[in-house]
Design a protein around this motif. Structure first.
Motif: not given
Length: 320
Positions: A31-36, A49-59, A87-98
């Motif tokens: 969560t980066r202390n509340g960023t996500f 069939r099913s697949v579990t996904t974790h959704l990490i989005g801008p807070a 490394q992916v969270l860095d990009i998501a934080e820069d670009q406000s991506l889920l």
């Protein structure tokens, strides 16, 4: 490379890889202390069939798009929330991506079979685009590292077949060819490093010895075998790996296949770097440089997408 472990036999190596599935980040690191904010969604497919996904989005702001993240580990080890996620969270934080971090089935318990994950993957994008947790009509990227990069390439083929559009494909240190016949692989195999033998263990686990027809049923599972096929219709692709990586030549061939088909590909390789060295030695100058180039590609793609949206809107206004 000399510091990497060697194992007595394939079984010992496989058991060690399976144990590496437990390296999951803590909640504050994700969560980066509340960023996500973090949520979980189970996506249902056909035949139960099913697949579990974790959704990490801008807070604190709407997401401008989404990254479907397929983690590293040779399709054997690793986890969706493991040490390669930052490394992916860095990009998501820069670009406000889920970030949609996928818990895909791993070999050998879940080798590629019709009832397993390969046919499921296009559903990740299509179903998430219908939920309130993501945003309809906005950019969806496929991003994979190592074995996850092979899955990302596989998903890109599947997505093209079913007409699922996406904004870009990231192929990072891709383990994409089970034949392992390239010069870069042979160079590593002839060295004292244990890495090359580990890749054979991974592919044996993924393909399984009891089902020789797996690649006939799912040829996209070893995407590096498909370099003579038509790659038209792919979105812009970003490819990177170390110049001393066993996968260097397979990555280069994949980029060349895209270019031959008239597609767009950015290929980056750094001298002296091995597979995963940016994660192992993140403080090195070249590691910081490669991370910056990866983030820069996303920035360029998102800027282009926003410009295209604005142009399209202007054209509609003029038409009125």
């Amino acid at each position: 490379m000399a510091s990497l472990p060697a194992y007595e036999d394939q079984q010992a190596a496989l058991e060690a890889m399976i144990q590496q599935r437990e390296g999951v980040l803590g909640e504050d690191q994700i969560t980066r202390n509340g960023t996500f904010t973090v949520g979980t969604k189970v996506i249902q497919g056909q035949q139960g069939r099913s697949v579990t996904t974790h959704l990490i989005g801008p807070a604190h702001q709407p997401a401008r798009g989404a990254i479907v993240w397929l983690h590293s580990g040779g399709m054997v080890s690793g986890a969706a929330l493991s040490l390669d996620l930052p490394q992916v969270l860095d990009i998501a934080e820069d670009q406000s991506l889920l970030v949609v971090a996928v818990e895909y089935g791993r070999a050998p318990e879940h080798p590629a079979r019709p009832e397993c994950w390969i046919p499921l993957m296009p559903l990740v994008g299509s179903q998430l685009m219908q939920t309130s947790l993501t945003i309809h009509g906005t950019p969806l990227f496929l991003h994979g590292l190592s074995g996850g990069a092979d899955l990302a390439a596989s998903v890109a083929f599947e997505a093209r077949a079913v007409g699922l559009d996406h904004a870009g494909l990231v192929i990072d240190g891709a383990m994409i060819d089970d034949r392992m016949e390239s010069l870069s692989y042979r160079q590593l195999d002839s060295s004292s490093a244990a890495l090359a033998k580990m890749y054979r263990v991974m592919w044996d686990a993924v393909l399984g010895k009891a089902s020789p027809s797996i690649l006939e049923d799912y040829p996209h599972l070893a995407a590096g075998r498909l370099i003579d096929e038509d790659f038209s219709g792919f979105p812009p692709v970003f490819l990177m790996c170390g110049a001393s990586d066993a996968f260097r030549d397979d990555t280069t061939a994949f980029a060349q296949a895209i270019w031959r088909s008239g597609g767009t590909a950015d290929l980056h390789q750094w001298a002296g770097t091995i597979h995963g060295s940016d994660l192992m030695v993140p403080e090195a100058h070249v590691s910081k440089e490669s991370a910056a180039v990866r983030r820069g590609w996303y920035d360029r793609r998102m800027t282009r997408i926003e410009e295209d949206k604005k142009l399209s809107l202007d054209e509609k206004v003029q038409a009125i």
